[in-house]
Design an enzyme around this catalytic site. Structure first.
Site, PDB file in Angstrom:
ATOM      1  N   TYR A  32      17.471  21.934   7.327  1.00 16.25           N
ATOM      2  CA  TYR A  32      18.998  21.540   7.329  1.00 16.25           C
ATOM      3  C   TYR A  32      18.980  20.436   8.368  1.00 16.25           C
ATOM      4  CZ  TYR A  32      18.499  23.521  12.408  1.00 16.25           C
ATOM      5  OH  TYR A  32      18.124  23.714  13.262  1.00 16.25           O
ATOM      6  N   ARG A  51      16.032  12.065   8.809  1.00 16.67           N
ATOM      7  CA  ARG A  51      15.496  12.816   8.843  1.00 16.67           C
ATOM      8  C   ARG A  51      15.260  14.013   7.979  1.00 16.67           C
ATOM      9  NH1 ARG A  51      17.113  15.632  15.041  1.00 16.67           N
ATOM     10  NH2 ARG A  51      18.623  16.433  14.023  1.00 16.67           N
ATOM     11  N   ARG A  99      10.980  36.148  -6.825  1.00 16.89           N
ATOM     12  CA  ARG A  99       9.940  35.849  -5.867  1.00 16.89           C
ATOM     13  C   ARG A  99       8.711  35.734  -5.674  1.00 16.89           C
ATOM     14  NH1 ARG A  99       7.989  38.757  -1.439  1.00 16.89           N
ATOM     15  NH2 ARG A  99       8.721  37.613   1.082  1.00 16.89           N
ATOM     16  N   HIS A 101       5.330  33.729  -3.671  1.00 22.64           N
ATOM     17  CA  HIS A 101       4.938  32.426  -2.194  1.00 22.64           C
ATOM     18  C   HIS A 101       4.915  31.738  -2.855  1.00 22.64           C
ATOM     19  CE1 HIS A 101       5.216  36.370   0.009  1.00 22.64           C
ATOM     20  NE2 HIS A 101       5.185  35.321   1.376  1.00 22.64           N
ATOM     21  N   LYS A 146      13.037  20.441  10.433  1.00 23.89           N
ATOM     22  CA  LYS A 146      14.357  21.125  10.872  1.00 23.89           C
ATOM     23  C   LYS A 146      14.454  22.165  10.077  1.00 23.89           C
ATOM     24  CE  LYS A 146      18.649  19.756  12.890  1.00 23.89           C
ATOM     25  NZ  LYS A 146      18.436  20.158  14.053  1.00 23.89           N
ATOM     26  N   GLU A 178      10.873  22.581  25.005  1.00 14.62           N
ATOM     27  CA  GLU A 178      11.817  21.785  24.384  1.00 14.62           C
ATOM     28  C   GLU A 178      12.733  23.509  24.412  1.00 14.62           C
ATOM     29  OE1 GLU A 178      12.735  20.826  20.301  1.00 14.62           O
ATOM     30  OE2 GLU A 178      11.257  21.899  19.657  1.00 14.62           O
ATOM     31  N   LEU A 202      11.617  18.751  17.559  1.00 13.10           N
ATOM     32  CA  LEU A 202      12.219  18.654  16.846  1.00 13.10           C
ATOM     33  C   LEU A 202      12.276  17.044  17.555  1.00 13.10           C
ATOM     34  CD1 LEU A 202      14.054  18.353  14.664  1.00 13.10           C
ATOM     35  CD2 LEU A 202      15.248  19.063  15.351  1.00 13.10           C
TER      36      LEU A 202
END
Length: 283
Positions: A32, A51, A99, A101, A146, A178, A202
């Site tokens: 995101y 990014r 579903r 993995h 991110k 951070e 980040l």
């Protein structure tokens, strides 16, 4: 009526339907970004989009749109919602499939969504500063991506909230990394200190703007990890992010920073940051 981004279209909020087996919902399998909007204009949009594509590459997710197309869609989203000052949130997941993995087959299409909201700038926090608390950093080791996997940050932010603090300052053992949703900075003897941009933090877009501002006002920068005690001994501490801008920290776990007052260098950085904000467009 509000409008959202759904793949390559701007649609009404009611038209956005996410499949129950979307991998973002089941695995946090996606990435995101958040872009600030000032005076109807996207701030550092290209840096955020760049990014976004780097994060996608790191998790081996192919975004089915060019950067130019995505930029265009985000601009249309802001216009559709008539945003003056606010922000855009957008994300992409690996798509919906049974579903498992293991990555789905190549015919499963990633799902892009986005929203734009009007929000006020955090003037009170910018002027008066905020309180913070130390919280152990329990996140995974790829904080430079991110990703949608934010449970560690959520738990840290909630702990800070329950202590009456604005932000959680994360640390691995004694090393400060951070904030739960910000980058952390300290000023000592006229030098700006912050954690180097490696996998433990980040590489914030606002962090980059702050480093540019520091260079422009003659504030030397040292990108080196700090301990908790070193941070507490700083002359000034502040945090930075897309939505927090340059927010002073005046108290960490009850210990005042700079006597509980916003420092001079922080004020200079705030003023220089202000010069970067796009002015209203004349019609």
């Amino acid at each position: 009526m509000g409008y959202s981004l759904l793949n390559d279209r701007i649609v009404t909020d009611e038209e956005v339907v996410i499949h129950k087996e979307d991998r973002g919902y089941q695995f946090g399998d996606g990435i995101y970004e958040v872009i600030k909007v000032y005076n109807g204009q996207l701030f550092t949009a290209q840096e955020h989009i760049d990014r976004f594509y780097v994060s996608a590459e790191e998790i081996r997710l192919t975004i089915p749109y060019t950067k130019h197309k995505l930029h265009q869609l985000l601009h249309e989203l802001v216009e559709a919602n008539e945003i003056n000052n606010g922000h855009i949130y957008f994300q992409i997941t690996r798509g919906a499939s049974a579903r498992n993995h293991i990555f789905p087959s190549a015919d499963v299409v990633p799902v892009l969504t986005g929203t734009a909201v009007e929000t006020s700038r955090p003037f009170t926090n910018l002027e008066n500063g905020v309180k913070a608390t130390f919280v152990e950093d329990i996140r995974w080791l790829r904080c430079d991506i991110k990703s949608l996997n934010l449970l560690g940050a959520v738990l840290a932010k909630q702990e800070a909230f329950e202590k009456g603090c604005y932000e959680a300052i994360l640390h691995r053992a004694e090393t400060v990394t951070e904030g739960s949703s910000t980058n952390v900075f300290g000023v000592k003897d006229g030098v700006l200190h912050t954690h180097p941009a490696n996998n433990f933090i980040l590489k914030g877009i606002t962090r980059h703007v702050v480093l540019q501002c520091a260079q422009e006002i003659g504030l030397p920068v040292q990108e080196q990890a700090m301990t908790k005690q070193q941070l507490l001994a700083m002359d000034e501490v502040f945090i930075a992010s897309t939505t927090s801008e340059v927010t002073p920290v005046i108290d960490i776990d009850g210990q005042q920073i700079n006597g509980g007052q916003v420092g001079a260098w922080t004020r200079k950085l705030q003023a220089q940051f202000e010069t970067k904000i796009p002015a209203p467009v004349s019609i």
